[in-house]
Design a protein around this motif. Structure first.
Motif, PDB file in Angstrom:
ATOM      1  N   ARG B  11       0.822  -1.214   0.000  1.00  0.00           N
ATOM      2  CA  ARG B  11       0.000   0.000   0.000  1.00  0.00           C
ATOM      3  C   ARG B  11       0.857   1.265   0.000  1.00  0.00           C
ATOM      4  O   ARG B  11       0.425   2.300  -0.494  1.00  0.00           O
ATOM      5  CB  ARG B  11      -0.929   0.006   1.212  1.00  0.00           C
ATOM      6  CG  ARG B  11      -2.038  -1.046   1.123  1.00  0.00           C
ATOM      7  CD  ARG B  11      -2.915  -1.000   2.354  1.00  0.00           C
ATOM      8  NE  ARG B  11      -3.978  -1.987   2.346  1.00  0.00           N
ATOM      9  CZ  ARG B  11      -5.216  -1.766   1.897  1.00  0.00           C
ATOM     10  NH1 ARG B  11      -5.532  -0.584   1.411  1.00  0.00           N
ATOM     11  NH2 ARG B  11      -6.129  -2.720   1.939  1.00  0.00           N
ATOM     12  N   ASP B  12       2.030   1.220   0.588  1.00  0.00           N
ATOM     13  CA  ASP B  12       2.862   2.420   0.702  1.00  0.00           C
ATOM     14  C   ASP B  12       4.040   2.429  -0.252  1.00  0.00           C
ATOM     15  O   ASP B  12       4.790   3.411  -0.297  1.00  0.00           O
ATOM     16  CB  ASP B  12       3.341   2.567   2.145  1.00  0.00           C
ATOM     17  CG  ASP B  12       2.169   2.777   3.088  1.00  0.00           C
ATOM     18  OD1 ASP B  12       1.450   3.778   2.910  1.00  0.00           O
ATOM     19  OD2 ASP B  12       1.939   1.932   3.979  1.00  0.00           O
ATOM     20  N   GLY B  13       4.229   1.362  -1.004  1.00  0.00           N
ATOM     21  CA  GLY B  13       5.316   1.310  -1.984  1.00  0.00           C
ATOM     22  C   GLY B  13       6.685   1.233  -1.326  1.00  0.00           C
ATOM     23  O   GLY B  13       6.810   1.117  -0.104  1.00  0.00           O
ATOM     24  N   ARG B  14       7.713   1.311  -2.161  1.00  0.00           N
ATOM     25  CA  ARG B  14       9.099   1.148  -1.706  1.00  0.00           C
ATOM     26  C   ARG B  14       9.859   2.431  -1.995  1.00  0.00           C
ATOM     27  O   ARG B  14       9.951   2.864  -3.147  1.00  0.00           O
ATOM     28  CB  ARG B  14       9.727  -0.033  -2.448  1.00  0.00           C
ATOM     29  CG  ARG B  14      11.131  -0.364  -1.985  1.00  0.00           C
ATOM     30  CD  ARG B  14      11.097  -0.932  -0.570  1.00  0.00           C
ATOM     31  NE  ARG B  14      12.423  -1.376  -0.141  1.00  0.00           N
ATOM     32  CZ  ARG B  14      13.279  -0.601   0.543  1.00  0.00           C
ATOM     33  NH1 ARG B  14      12.958   0.642   0.855  1.00  0.00           N
ATOM     34  NH2 ARG B  14      14.451  -1.086   0.916  1.00  0.00           N
ATOM     35  N   LEU B  15      10.423   3.033  -0.955  1.00  0.00           N
ATOM     36  CA  LEU B  15      11.156   4.290  -1.120  1.00  0.00           C
ATOM     37  C   LEU B  15      12.493   4.041  -1.806  1.00  0.00           C
ATOM     38  O   LEU B  15      13.232   3.124  -1.431  1.00  0.00           O
ATOM     39  CB  LEU B  15      11.377   4.952   0.238  1.00  0.00           C
ATOM     40  CG  LEU B  15      12.007   6.351   0.181  1.00  0.00           C
ATOM     41  CD1 LEU B  15      11.085   7.357  -0.496  1.00  0.00           C
ATOM     42  CD2 LEU B  15      12.363   6.838   1.585  1.00  0.00           C
ATOM     43  N   VAL B  16      12.805   4.873  -2.795  1.00  0.00           N
ATOM     44  CA  VAL B  16      14.122   4.853  -3.425  1.00  0.00           C
ATOM     45  C   VAL B  16      14.695   6.263  -3.419  1.00  0.00           C
ATOM     46  O   VAL B  16      13.967   7.253  -3.428  1.00  0.00           O
ATOM     47  CB  VAL B  16      14.084   4.316  -4.881  1.00  0.00           C
ATOM     48  CG1 VAL B  16      13.676   2.849  -4.927  1.00  0.00           C
ATOM     49  CG2 VAL B  16      13.167   5.163  -5.762  1.00  0.00           C
ATOM     50  N   VAL B  17      16.019   6.318  -3.372  1.00  0.00           N
ATOM     51  CA  VAL B  17      16.736   7.576  -3.555  1.00  0.00           C
ATOM     52  C   VAL B  17      17.047   7.692  -5.044  1.00  0.00           C
ATOM     53  O   VAL B  17      17.477   6.713  -5.664  1.00  0.00           O
ATOM     54  CB  VAL B  17      18.022   7.586  -2.709  1.00  0.00           C
ATOM     55  CG1 VAL B  17      18.814   8.849  -2.948  1.00  0.00           C
ATOM     56  CG2 VAL B  17      17.679   7.428  -1.229  1.00  0.00           C
ATOM     57  N   VAL B  18      16.789   8.851  -5.619  1.00  0.00           N
ATOM     58  CA  VAL B  18      16.920   9.049  -7.063  1.00  0.00           C
ATOM     59  C   VAL B  18      18.093   9.992  -7.326  1.00  0.00           C
ATOM     60  O   VAL B  18      18.267  10.988  -6.616  1.00  0.00           O
ATOM     61  CB  VAL B  18      15.624   9.641  -7.653  1.00  0.00           C
ATOM     62  CG1 VAL B  18      15.718   9.776  -9.169  1.00  0.00           C
ATOM     63  CG2 VAL B  18      14.424   8.788  -7.263  1.00  0.00           C
ATOM     64  N   SER B  19      18.874   9.690  -8.343  1.00  0.00           N
ATOM     65  CA  SER B  19      20.010  10.557  -8.672  1.00  0.00           C
ATOM     66  C   SER B  19      19.510  11.924  -9.140  1.00  0.00           C
ATOM     67  O   SER B  19      18.386  12.063  -9.621  1.00  0.00           O
ATOM     68  CB  SER B  19      20.868   9.918  -9.769  1.00  0.00           C
ATOM     69  OG  SER B  19      20.120   9.810 -10.966  1.00  0.00           O
ATOM     70  N   ARG B  20      20.367  12.916  -8.982  1.00  0.00           N
ATOM     71  CA  ARG B  20      19.987  14.297  -9.307  1.00  0.00           C
ATOM     72  C   ARG B  20      19.455  14.425 -10.741  1.00  0.00           C
ATOM     73  O   ARG B  20      18.511  15.168 -10.992  1.00  0.00           O
ATOM     74  CB  ARG B  20      21.192  15.223  -9.094  1.00  0.00           C
ATOM     75  CG  ARG B  20      20.898  16.697  -9.318  1.00  0.00           C
ATOM     76  CD  ARG B  20      22.017  17.577  -8.792  1.00  0.00           C
ATOM     77  NE  ARG B  20      22.060  17.561  -7.332  1.00  0.00           N
ATOM     78  CZ  ARG B  20      23.126  17.237  -6.599  1.00  0.00           C
ATOM     79  NH1 ARG B  20      24.255  16.882  -7.196  1.00  0.00           N
ATOM     80  NH2 ARG B  20      23.070  17.260  -5.281  1.00  0.00           N
ATOM     81  N   ASP B  21      20.040  13.675 -11.665  1.00  0.00           N
ATOM     82  CA  ASP B  21      19.627  13.767 -13.082  1.00  0.00           C
ATOM     83  C   ASP B  21      18.482  12.822 -13.422  1.00  0.00           C
ATOM     84  O   ASP B  21      18.118  12.682 -14.589  1.00  0.00           O
ATOM     85  CB  ASP B  21      20.836  13.503 -13.993  1.00  0.00           C
ATOM     86  CG  ASP B  21      21.358  12.073 -13.853  1.00  0.00           C
ATOM     87  OD1 ASP B  21      20.776  11.271 -13.066  1.00  0.00           O
ATOM     88  OD2 ASP B  21      22.353  11.732 -14.535  1.00  0.00           O
ATOM     89  N   LEU B  22      17.913  12.168 -12.396  1.00  0.00           N
ATOM     90  CA  LEU B  22      16.768  11.253 -12.547  1.00  0.00           C
ATOM     91  C   LEU B  22      17.083  10.024 -13.402  1.00  0.00           C
ATOM     92  O   LEU B  22      16.162   9.371 -13.911  1.00  0.00           O
ATOM     93  CB  LEU B  22      15.537  11.974 -13.126  1.00  0.00           C
ATOM     94  CG  LEU B  22      15.077  13.275 -12.454  1.00  0.00           C
ATOM     95  CD1 LEU B  22      13.731  13.721 -13.033  1.00  0.00           C
ATOM     96  CD2 LEU B  22      14.964  13.127 -10.946  1.00  0.00           C
ATOM     97  N   SER B  23      18.363   9.695 -13.548  1.00  0.00           N
ATOM     98  CA  SER B  23      18.697   8.540 -14.396  1.00  0.00           C
ATOM     99  C   SER B  23      18.705   7.225 -13.619  1.00  0.00           C
ATOM    100  O   SER B  23      18.442   6.170 -14.181  1.00  0.00           O
ATOM    101  CB  SER B  23      20.067   8.754 -15.048  1.00  0.00           C
ATOM    102  OG  SER B  23      21.089   8.718 -14.065  1.00  0.00           O
ATOM    103  N   ALA B  24      19.030   7.295 -12.336  1.00  0.00           N
ATOM    104  CA  ALA B  24      19.232   6.059 -11.570  1.00  0.00           C
ATOM    105  C   ALA B  24      18.591   6.179 -10.198  1.00  0.00           C
ATOM    106  O   ALA B  24      18.303   7.277  -9.714  1.00  0.00           O
ATOM    107  CB  ALA B  24      20.729   5.780 -11.416  1.00  0.00           C
ATOM    108  N   CYS B  25      18.364   5.038  -9.553  1.00  0.00           N
ATOM    109  CA  CYS B  25      17.831   5.048  -8.183  1.00  0.00           C
ATOM    110  C   CYS B  25      18.350   3.843  -7.426  1.00  0.00           C
ATOM    111  O   CYS B  25      18.846   2.883  -8.023  1.00  0.00           O
ATOM    112  CB  CYS B  25      16.307   5.072  -8.201  1.00  0.00           C
ATOM    113  SG  CYS B  25      15.531   3.618  -8.920  1.00  0.00           S
TER     114      CYS B  25
END
Lengths: 337, 337
Positions: B11-25
């Motif tokens: 229900r709450d999903g999985r938190l990821v940290v995303v790179s500044r350029d939005l290319s990777a997490c």
């Protein structure tokens, strides 16, 4: 089945199963460590809770604790939704009549409902913080249901299958802020600070014949400073049942499990269809001070009852046919914030 | 720091940290498995997330994943509070002017805010389900902040310290249901189905000079079916900054960590102080169809732009000074429910 949430210094508290007579409780299993988690996976969790409840009522569990309502938080200390109806249209008509405002006929067929703040609720025996006495603090004694996941566009009959739990509510209202806020057109916000719910949440089956036609039947008792304010029957004069209220909330969007839907202030007409008499004159009284004040205006030309001030106490409770408390009491004190 | 929530069938999903350029997490540590949990214990969790973010931007982490916005849920798939202001008073004045209604002067000094439903948000690239085309479905492109715990009665300056994250919003609105609902006096309910938020939530420090004076400065781009609808500057003509909006929300009650406070539809005046021109005529355009239609009424006597229908697409995005997407795009399609 009866459930409550103890304060364990976490944000969501610790779920316990409470014995039918509210004397004892036992911690729910870890997969239901708080009520939201239980509601998220109710079909999986419910059999475990029911087994525990049966054992608890039969006195079979070692290590049960005394159940102390003063140690409880609201069953959902924070919730994803609190939407409050105004199903006792009598109450709305009366308050409007007292201030000389007409009520549209559509109010009898199209439920009033507002989106309330649900991010933190008061404890059932906790303080009601009041920043300014001129805000006109009032109680509103109500019934509420906690829902399962509900699909958008559901009809009223099927919506009733989505009722997981029932509770009592004190929907604290700041009467002095309401006219200015409603005049802005966007509904209540500052006029509706945090609400409190009864210590115990109860499954519909537990209520037997008192839960029928989508309504909870029984006298809802409200006291202010130890004096009875009202004991109207929550099953009488409810123009929209909980199925209709849930369907209204879900008309254009789904509701997530753990959504709380309220009845609005419980209010009964007298036998002639007019406003009921106060308790002191043998009537059923009122579930909020605003309604009592409205009747005072209509009968005497002016309101006599003051709103709540620091030090005042509010108690809301419902007893079963044997005189036992069903949900435990909401018992709060107003304090200067 | 940039954060997102991937769909993992919880229900709450999985938190990821995303790179500044939005290319990777990369997945956040278990103590921050979802965003609400991270916000619940932010001072504890934040250093871990920042460490991960730095490593991710430096390419140091083994096992990073491509970041795919279409796989995201709203950063908080469900939240304990969504309170939406109407801080671009220009927008309110214009819509009222078009329908011949006065606007009280107090709207320039006392923020409008409504309590929105927060129990389930749409995915950033998910469908917008529409039950009836006559409901008049509209986008509203806005900025929102996610707060820390905020004490009741806080002042506007200190309230800004409570801003943890910023996001974009599509506050989906059903224009056909608004007049009837507001006439009932209890605010929006059915007229405001679920909103969607940008794939990525961003900490204020990440925004540099674009985040100043409690406002996010930059062009908020809205497209309908690939055509630019508007690109007003979110930092211009915002009559109330986020500190004032948070303080308004917290006047009579505290706010729990994870509360989302919205700006209302972003709207700019033209240089003469009147309504801006549409994009097609070289103006900055609008962040919702209702405002475009209001301008059409004022200029041509009638609205020309239709509301959204099944099959229509909506895209909302903000680019940084280098033309890179800050929050990822909201990119949704209306579907018949």
């Amino acid at each position: 089945m009866k459930l409550a949430t103890l304060n364990d210094d976490t944000r969501d508290g610790r779920l316990v199963v409470v014995s039918r007579d509210l004397s004892a409780c036992a911690p729910a299993p870890e997969l239901a460590r708080n009520l939201q988690r239980a509601l998220d996976d109710w079909p999986l969790v419910e059999p475990h809770l029911r087994g525990l409840y049966d054992e608890l009522n039969n006195g079979k569990i070692a290590g049960t604790m005394d159940f102390v309502p003063a140690e409880c938080r609201s069953p959902l200390p924070r919730a994803y939704q609190w939407a409050d109806g105004s199903a006792y249209v009598n109450h709305v008509a009366l308050v409007r009549q007292a201030r000389g405002a007409d009520m549209p006929d559509s109010f009898w067929t199209d439920p009033l409902m507002y989106q309330g703040g649900s991010d933190s609720f008061l404890d059932p025996h906790g303080d009601i913080p009041l920043g300014d006495p001129d805000w006109g603090c009032d109680l509103e004694a109500e019934i509420a249901v906690v829902t399962a996941d509900v699909a958008a566009g559901i009809d009223a009959r099927r919506a009733l299958d989505g009722v997981r739990l029932l509770m009592l509510v004190n929907d604290v209202s700041l009467r002095g802020l309401i006219p200015g806020e409603l005049a802005k057109g966007f509904g209540f916000f500052q006029a509706k600070p945090a609400s409190a719910f009864s210590p115990v949440a109860v499954t519909p089956d537990e209520l037997g014949e008192a839960w029928r036609d989508g309504k909870l039947h029984g006298a809802l008792q409200s006291e202010v400073n130890g004096q009875l304010l009202g004991r109207p029957d929550a099953g009488a004069d409810m123009s929209f049942d909980f199925g209709q209220l849930i369907a209204h909330a879900a008309r254009t969007r789904s509701l997530v499990a753990g959504s709380i839907i309220g009845s609005g202030t419980v209010s009964n007409r007298d036998a002639e269809g007019g406003p009921g008499l106060p308790i002191a004159e043998g009537g059923l009284g009122y579930s909020c001070l605003a309604e009592q004040r409205s009747v005072e205006v209509l009968r005497h030309g002016a309101a006599r009852s003051p709103f709540l001030r620091a030090g005042d106490r509010v108690r809301i409770e419902m007893l079963d046919a044997h005189g036992l408390s069903i949900f435990g009491a909401i018992d709060q004190r107003v304090v200067a914030a």
